[in-house]
Enzyme design. Structure first.
Site, short mmCIF file in Angstrom:
data_model
loop_
_atom_site.label_atom_id
_atom_site.label_comp_id
_atom_site.label_asym_id
_atom_site.label_seq_id
_atom_site.Cartn_x
_atom_site.Cartn_y
_atom_site.Cartn_z
N ARG A 231 63.55 -7.85 -51.55
CA ARG A 231 62.38 -7.20 -50.95
C ARG A 231 61.08 -7.65 -51.62
O ARG A 231 60.04 -7.78 -50.96
CB ARG A 231 62.55 -5.68 -50.98
N ASP B 230 70.29 -0.28 -51.46
CA ASP B 230 69.43 0.90 -51.54
C ASP B 230 69.44 1.71 -50.25
O ASP B 230 69.93 1.25 -49.22
CB ASP B 230 67.97 0.46 -51.80
N ARG C 269 74.85 -3.03 -54.70
CA ARG C 269 74.39 -1.64 -54.65
C ARG C 269 73.20 -1.56 -53.72
O ARG C 269 72.05 -1.50 -54.16
CB ARG C 269 74.04 -1.17 -56.06
#
Lengths: 273, 273
Positions: free
Chosen positions: B207, B52, B50
């Site tokens: 991240r 972002d 998924r």
């Protein structure tokens, strides 16, 4: 009046090209506006290469005079603070007053990028020509080599590209497949590059050469056809003009003598190879 | 009902992410709309990762069932004809009905791109995090290695990222400086890559890891701090979340057994490394 040289990198996708046009945003126009505001007078800026709409640069060079004196660092800062992110100044230096970015250029290096795979990688869509049919890269490389040396290149000059001397010395004309594909997650051989260095370029010359090399790569023409095209000096005999988006002005070479008079030019970072 | 797998590449810059959102354009939404039109019924599509808003993909994998039977080639053609250029389907194959792109994934490979130079290269502005201060790459590489193996990675899970088990096996965690700089006309070492492969990822995990590695690269933290962060299992102890635009889902791995039932899946071209 203090005289300066700047080196610029840009993504040409959304511009009408380097040169000011009656309408649309040009890179030259943006730079001239900011410098005029900085110096309180109009500042004509000369660029080394008049890149067309959609053509990119890693190392475009431009020159201009200012009435007031500025540190090179301040010029880089002032320009980058006001330019859009698609245009960056990577270097500035004070130079002798006679320096002219275009007339003093000894050689320019252009690169043309081809994405040779059935599906375009989305990240490459603004920076490469998508050729879906597999190219014969060794044939293209052999054809490219035939252009090295001194030639009359009328065959690769677009209509409207002037009628002056078309003789140029091509010191590098090479088709390369970078070994970096693994890191780009690209299929082996998807990225095909054409590297050309010459003492001068005619209008649309690199794009006409690439259009012709692709004719060879597609098997429509034999390798030696490239020499015939040059010999015939007729644009209609050459291949089509490749799209602007694959083209990058990589760097411009000058004699060291005409370059910085400063002991240490303010080099933000050498973006230029 | 025939069941399919597709592999997608996308430039995530202008999307709200892979997953459908109450507003904005998602890649999942685009694919589902086109497939619904093709099949004459709603077609739920499951994606492996998924990603972002702003995160890119070279090899996202998705699975879905259709009521009608289609050749894989027709599915690729129908999708690419209607999808924007920022999204491309690079492969399609009919698979066993039980196949699920997310639940059957054995490992995923993400890459994070950092542009480490004072001035951003305009062509990289959507695809890399701009870090202007020179990074200590060997220290980052050493810190990255400390993450390889089985760990509870709560320290790198964002708020809102669920409360399930946070144990994951990281099979590759490596900081690399590509040798291809010459061809990109980049300053030596300007592009710094982080490559991570794991059996699963938590929300914003890559991240948060990259934000922590950069703390080490800036000399704010020693190499061993990375192990302390993992041990403390507290997101507040780790570094900041690096921007989305540097992240790419490179590829997803499956057991060969769950893959194509077709003798020859229609592989447009292997964009995936």
């Amino acid at each position: 009046m203090p005289h300066f040289r700047i080196t610029l990198a840009y993504d040409g996708s959304d511009f009408v090209g380097w040169q000011r046009q009656p309408s649309g945003t040009s890179i030259q126009g943006l730079v001239e506006e900011i410098l005029a505001e900085l110096d309180g007078q109009p500042v004509p800026v000369a660029g080394a290469g008049r890149t067309d709409a959609g053509v990119h640069a890693f190392g475009q060079v431009a020159s201009f005079s200012l009435r007031r004196s500025f540190e090179s660092r301040a010029i880089v800062g002032a320009l980058n603070a006001r330019l859009p992110e698609a245009v960056r100044v990577v270097e500035a230096a004070e130079v002798e007053s006679g320096f002219h970015a275009r007339f003093d250029a000894r050689a320019k290096h252009y690169r043309y990028r081809i994405w040779n795979s059935r599906v375009m990688q989305p990240q490459e869509r603004r920076y490469a020509w998508h050729v879906t049919v597999p190219l014969d890269v060794p044939a293209m490389a052999a054809a490219a080599r035939l252009l090295e040396g001194r030639h009359d290149l009328t065959a690769f000059r677009s209509a409207g590209g002037g009628a002056g001397r078309a003789e140029r010395v091509i010191s590098r004309s090479e088709v390369v497949v970078p070994a970096a594909d693994r890191l780009q997650a690209a299929p082996a051989g998807a990225l095909v590059l054409y590297e050309i260095q010459a003492d001068g370029f005619l209008r649309h010359m690199v794009r006409a050469i690439v259009g012709s090399l692709v004719e060879v790569g597609l098997g429509r023409r034999p390798v030696e056809w490239m020499s015939d095209v040059v010999r015939l000096r007729d644009r209609k005999q050459a291949g089509p003009t490749a799209p602007a988006r694959g083209l990058v002005l990589v760097s411009v070479r000058y004699d060291p003598a005409v370059l910085a008079v400063e002991p240490q030019p303010f080099l933000v970072k050498n973006l230029v190879s």
